[in-house]
Design a protein around this motif. Structure first.
Motif, short mmCIF file in Angstrom:
data_model
loop_
_atom_site.label_atom_id
_atom_site.label_comp_id
_atom_site.label_asym_id
_atom_site.label_seq_id
_atom_site.Cartn_x
_atom_site.Cartn_y
_atom_site.Cartn_z
N TYR A 50 0.80 -1.22 0.00
CA TYR A 50 0.00 0.00 0.00
C TYR A 50 0.84 1.28 0.00
O TYR A 50 0.45 2.28 -0.58
CB TYR A 50 -0.96 0.00 1.17
N LYS A 51 2.00 1.24 0.63
CA LYS A 51 2.87 2.42 0.59
C LYS A 51 3.36 2.69 -0.83
O LYS A 51 3.51 3.84 -1.23
CB LYS A 51 4.04 2.27 1.56
N GLU A 52 3.58 1.64 -1.60
CA GLU A 52 3.98 1.79 -2.99
C GLU A 52 2.84 2.40 -3.81
O GLU A 52 3.06 3.25 -4.67
CB GLU A 52 4.39 0.43 -3.56
N VAL A 53 1.62 1.97 -3.54
CA VAL A 53 0.46 2.54 -4.22
C VAL A 53 0.34 4.03 -3.88
O VAL A 53 0.14 4.86 -4.77
CB VAL A 53 -0.83 1.79 -3.82
N ALA A 54 0.47 4.36 -2.61
CA ALA A 54 0.38 5.76 -2.18
C ALA A 54 1.44 6.60 -2.87
O ALA A 54 1.16 7.72 -3.31
CB ALA A 54 0.51 5.85 -0.67
N ALA A 55 2.66 6.08 -2.98
CA ALA A 55 3.73 6.83 -3.62
C ALA A 55 3.45 7.03 -5.11
O ALA A 55 3.68 8.12 -5.65
CB ALA A 55 5.07 6.10 -3.43
N LYS A 56 2.93 6.01 -5.77
CA LYS A 56 2.64 6.11 -7.20
C LYS A 56 1.59 7.17 -7.50
O LYS A 56 1.68 7.89 -8.49
CB LYS A 56 2.17 4.76 -7.73
N TYR A 57 0.60 7.29 -6.63
CA TYR A 57 -0.53 8.19 -6.88
C TYR A 57 -0.48 9.49 -6.07
O TYR A 57 -1.46 10.22 -6.06
CB TYR A 57 -1.84 7.45 -6.60
N LYS A 58 0.65 9.78 -5.43
CA LYS A 58 0.70 10.92 -4.50
C LYS A 58 0.35 12.26 -5.13
O LYS A 58 -0.21 13.12 -4.47
CB LYS A 58 2.05 11.00 -3.80
N ASP A 59 0.62 12.45 -6.41
CA ASP A 59 0.34 13.74 -7.05
C ASP A 59 -0.91 13.70 -7.93
O ASP A 59 -1.20 14.66 -8.63
CB ASP A 59 1.54 14.18 -7.89
N ASP A 60 -1.63 12.61 -7.90
CA ASP A 60 -2.81 12.43 -8.74
C ASP A 60 -4.06 12.82 -7.96
O ASP A 60 -4.49 12.11 -7.06
CB ASP A 60 -2.88 10.97 -9.21
N LYS A 61 -4.65 13.94 -8.31
CA LYS A 61 -5.84 14.43 -7.61
C LYS A 61 -7.04 13.52 -7.79
O LYS A 61 -7.95 13.50 -6.98
CB LYS A 61 -6.19 15.85 -8.07
N ALA A 62 -7.07 12.75 -8.87
CA ALA A 62 -8.18 11.83 -9.14
C ALA A 62 -7.96 10.46 -8.50
O ALA A 62 -8.82 9.58 -8.61
CB ALA A 62 -8.37 11.68 -10.65
N ALA A 63 -6.85 10.26 -7.83
CA ALA A 63 -6.49 8.96 -7.28
C ALA A 63 -7.54 8.40 -6.31
O ALA A 63 -7.84 7.20 -6.39
CB ALA A 63 -5.12 9.01 -6.62
N PRO A 64 -8.10 9.18 -5.40
CA PRO A 64 -9.09 8.58 -4.48
C PRO A 64 -10.25 7.91 -5.21
O PRO A 64 -10.62 6.77 -4.89
CB PRO A 64 -9.56 9.76 -3.63
N ALA A 65 -10.78 8.56 -6.21
CA ALA A 65 -11.90 7.98 -6.96
C ALA A 65 -11.44 6.79 -7.79
O ALA A 65 -12.14 5.77 -7.86
CB ALA A 65 -12.55 9.04 -7.85
N LYS A 66 -10.27 6.90 -8.42
CA LYS A 66 -9.74 5.79 -9.23
C LYS A 66 -9.53 4.54 -8.38
O LYS A 66 -9.91 3.44 -8.76
CB LYS A 66 -8.39 6.16 -9.86
N LEU A 67 -8.88 4.73 -7.23
CA LEU A 67 -8.60 3.57 -6.37
C LEU A 67 -9.86 2.98 -5.77
O LEU A 67 -9.98 1.76 -5.68
CB LEU A 67 -7.62 3.96 -5.27
N ALA A 68 -10.81 3.82 -5.38
CA ALA A 68 -12.07 3.31 -4.85
C ALA A 68 -12.77 2.46 -5.90
O ALA A 68 -13.30 1.38 -5.59
CB ALA A 68 -12.96 4.46 -4.39
N ALA A 69 -12.76 2.91 -7.16
CA ALA A 69 -13.38 2.14 -8.24
C ALA A 69 -12.66 0.81 -8.44
O ALA A 69 -13.31 -0.22 -8.66
CB ALA A 69 -13.39 2.96 -9.53
N LYS A 70 -11.33 0.82 -8.36
CA LYS A 70 -10.57 -0.43 -8.52
C LYS A 70 -10.81 -1.38 -7.34
O LYS A 70 -10.89 -2.59 -7.52
CB LYS A 70 -9.08 -0.14 -8.65
N ILE A 71 -10.90 -0.82 -6.15
CA ILE A 71 -11.14 -1.66 -4.98
C ILE A 71 -12.50 -2.35 -5.12
O ILE A 71 -12.62 -3.54 -4.89
CB ILE A 71 -11.08 -0.82 -3.68
N LYS A 72 -13.49 -1.62 -5.53
CA LYS A 72 -14.83 -2.18 -5.66
C LYS A 72 -14.97 -3.09 -6.88
O LYS A 72 -15.49 -4.19 -6.79
CB LYS A 72 -15.87 -1.07 -5.74
N GLY A 73 -14.49 -2.64 -8.04
CA GLY A 73 -14.73 -3.35 -9.28
C GLY A 73 -13.59 -4.23 -9.77
O GLY A 73 -13.76 -4.98 -10.73
N GLY A 74 -12.43 -4.13 -9.16
CA GLY A 74 -11.27 -4.89 -9.61
C GLY A 74 -10.50 -4.13 -10.68
O GLY A 74 -10.89 -3.03 -11.09
#
Length: 105
Positions: A50-74
Motif C-alpha cells: 500500500y505504501k507503494e500505491v500511495a507513492a505512485k498516486y501521490k500527485d494524482d488528484k483523481a487517485a481517491p476515486a480511481k482507487l475506490a473504483a478499482k477496490i470495488k470493481g477490480g
C-alpha cells in the motif's frame, strides 16, 4: 504573536495526529474485507504494498476515486499481469480504504 504561533503548532500537531490515527483505523476494515490476503502495507505480496500505491498516486488528484473504483470493481494492468478481483465492499467502504491507502507514507 506567541499565542498565534502556539495555536498554529497545536493545530498542526492535531492534524498530523488525526491523519495517523485515521490511517491506523482502516487496517481492521482492510483485514475484514480480505485485502490483506494479497496486499501488505509496506511490501509486495500478490499485489503491491500500500505504501507503494500511495507513492505512485501521490500527485494524482483523481487517485481517491480511481482507487475506490478499482477496490470495488477490480482491475488489471496497473501493477502487472495479475488481476485484482472485484471486492465485496460498499461504495463508502471502497472510499475509506482508498483514502487510507493514499494516506500511508
Amino acid at each position: 504573536m506567541k499565542l498565534i504561533h502556539a495555536a498554529l503548532i497545536a493545530t498542526a500537531t492535531i492534524a498530523t495526529t488525526a491523519g495517523q490515527a485515521y490511517a491506523a483505523d482502516e487496517l481492521p476494515l482492510a483485514k475484514a474485507k480480505n485485502c490483506m490476503s494479497c496486499h501488505t502495507v509496506d511490501k509486495k505480496l500478490v499485489g503491491p504494498g500500500y505504501k507503494e500505491v500511495a507513492a505512485k498516486y501521490k500527485d494524482d488528484k483523481a487517485a481517491p476515486a480511481k482507487l475506490a473504483a478499482k477496490i470495488k470493481g477490480g482491475g488489471k494492468g496497473a501493477w502487472g499481469e495479475i488481476p485484482m478481483p472485484p471486492n465485496n465492499v460498499t461504495e463508502a467502504e471502497a472510499k475509506r480504504l482508498a483514502d487510507w491507502v493514499l494516506s500511508l507514507k
